[in-house]
Scaffold this motif. Sequence first.
Motif, mmCIF file in Angstrom:
data_model
loop_
_atom_site.group_PDB
_atom_site.id
_atom_site.type_symbol
_atom_site.label_atom_id
_atom_site.label_comp_id
_atom_site.label_asym_id
_atom_site.label_seq_id
_atom_site.Cartn_x
_atom_site.Cartn_y
_atom_site.Cartn_z
ATOM 1 N N SER A 61 0.454 -1.086 0.014
ATOM 2 C CA SER A 61 0.232 0.114 0.013
ATOM 3 C C SER A 61 0.996 1.820 0.584
ATOM 4 N N GLN A 65 -4.330 5.268 1.041
ATOM 5 C CA GLN A 65 -4.937 4.510 0.840
ATOM 6 C C GLN A 65 -5.492 3.736 2.568
ATOM 7 N N TYR A 215 -11.170 -4.149 -2.699
ATOM 8 C CA TYR A 215 -10.554 -2.884 -2.499
ATOM 9 C C TYR A 215 -9.176 -2.645 -4.248
ATOM 10 N N TYR A 216 -8.680 -3.519 -3.512
ATOM 11 C CA TYR A 216 -8.050 -3.266 -5.012
ATOM 12 C C TYR A 216 -8.005 -3.168 -6.522
ATOM 13 N N ARG A 221 -11.935 2.554 -4.529
ATOM 14 C CA ARG A 221 -11.681 2.314 -3.279
ATOM 15 C C ARG A 221 -9.780 1.966 -3.546
ATOM 16 N N GLY A 222 -8.844 0.782 -3.560
ATOM 17 C CA GLY A 222 -7.803 1.153 -3.080
ATOM 18 C C GLY A 222 -7.385 1.236 -4.756
ATOM 19 N N TYR A 227 -1.118 4.652 -6.105
ATOM 20 C CA TYR A 227 -1.489 3.657 -5.560
ATOM 21 C C TYR A 227 -0.232 2.390 -7.077
ATOM 22 N N TYR A 294 -10.843 -1.528 5.553
ATOM 23 C CA TYR A 294 -9.755 -0.261 5.107
ATOM 24 C C TYR A 294 -10.659 0.666 4.517
ATOM 25 N N ASP A 295 -11.930 0.840 4.742
ATOM 26 C CA ASP A 295 -12.758 2.136 3.759
ATOM 27 C C ASP A 295 -13.808 1.828 3.863
#
Length: 313
Positions: A61, A65, A215-216, A221-222, A227, A294-295
């Motif tokens: 990360s 993030q 997420y990713y 989101r991520g 990133y 995470y979020d």
Amino acid sequence: MKTLTLSAAAMLLATTAMAEVQTRTVTFENEGVTLSGTLYLPADYNGEKLPTVVVTGAWTSVEEQMPREYAEEMVERGFAAFTFDFRGWGKSGDLPQNIRFKEDPAAKISDLKAAFETVAALPEVDAANISGLGICASAGYMVDAATGNPLVKNVGLVAPWLQNQTIVEAVYGGAEGVAGLRQMAADAAATPGGVIIGAAGPAGTEGVLMAMDGYYADPARGAIPAYDNQWNNLSWEAWLTYLPADHAAAFDKPLAIVHSEAAAIPDGVRAFLAGYTGEAVVEWLDNVDQFSFYDREDAVDAAANTVAEHFGS
């Protein structure tokens, strides 16, 4: 040890509006390399020295993030907060031999110690009231950077990835799977700079570390522009032999942990606590998966409430 369980309904009731913040970039040096960080302050900051939380995130990360998410939550609760990119990631300089995107526990622990030293010297910070908040993989780094460190008052861990040898083998395909990944790292060492692959992609993506939706893979989101989305196969040797669940006996700070049985390796929390002799608040949230920590607003808010109360105690 105090153990709590919080339902989804209670988490929703706890959700509050996000406070506005002001930020400034802070650069610092570690082992001859410049690292880039961000100090978060209340929008109405008027010059007083504030209790401060250093926040670190999941493997691969960058600070924009989940570290930023929790930094803003800490500011809402009356703290200053500090996030940064580890060496080899984001806006920070390279690891030795121009290596980037290597998940290197020893290097990250060293960077985190340097971050605590930097934060303690900032004029906005109450140097006697600095805490550390580690999320996911950086939970172990936070434990190790805080152990015996006079600059750190308290530690909080959210969705901590605390592995031991049993967990490593369970996650990575048994002894044979682990041996194969360590060989991959050895093979990558034959290439200058290592072998770099994608860190994440949607389910079905080939040739990446984490092929899964969520997420990713989601730009909302991520999967943000900041990133790196890279992974160096050199990482496997250091990562698979890093066993922070075994480090509890040496850990000497008051601790708060927020996790869920629905998130990653809850057995790691139990293994760590079995060896920890200090004061711990442990909160188990109902049905919160790893990425939601995470979020997802209710999960983040509940976790932030628990660690902020701990940091203020």
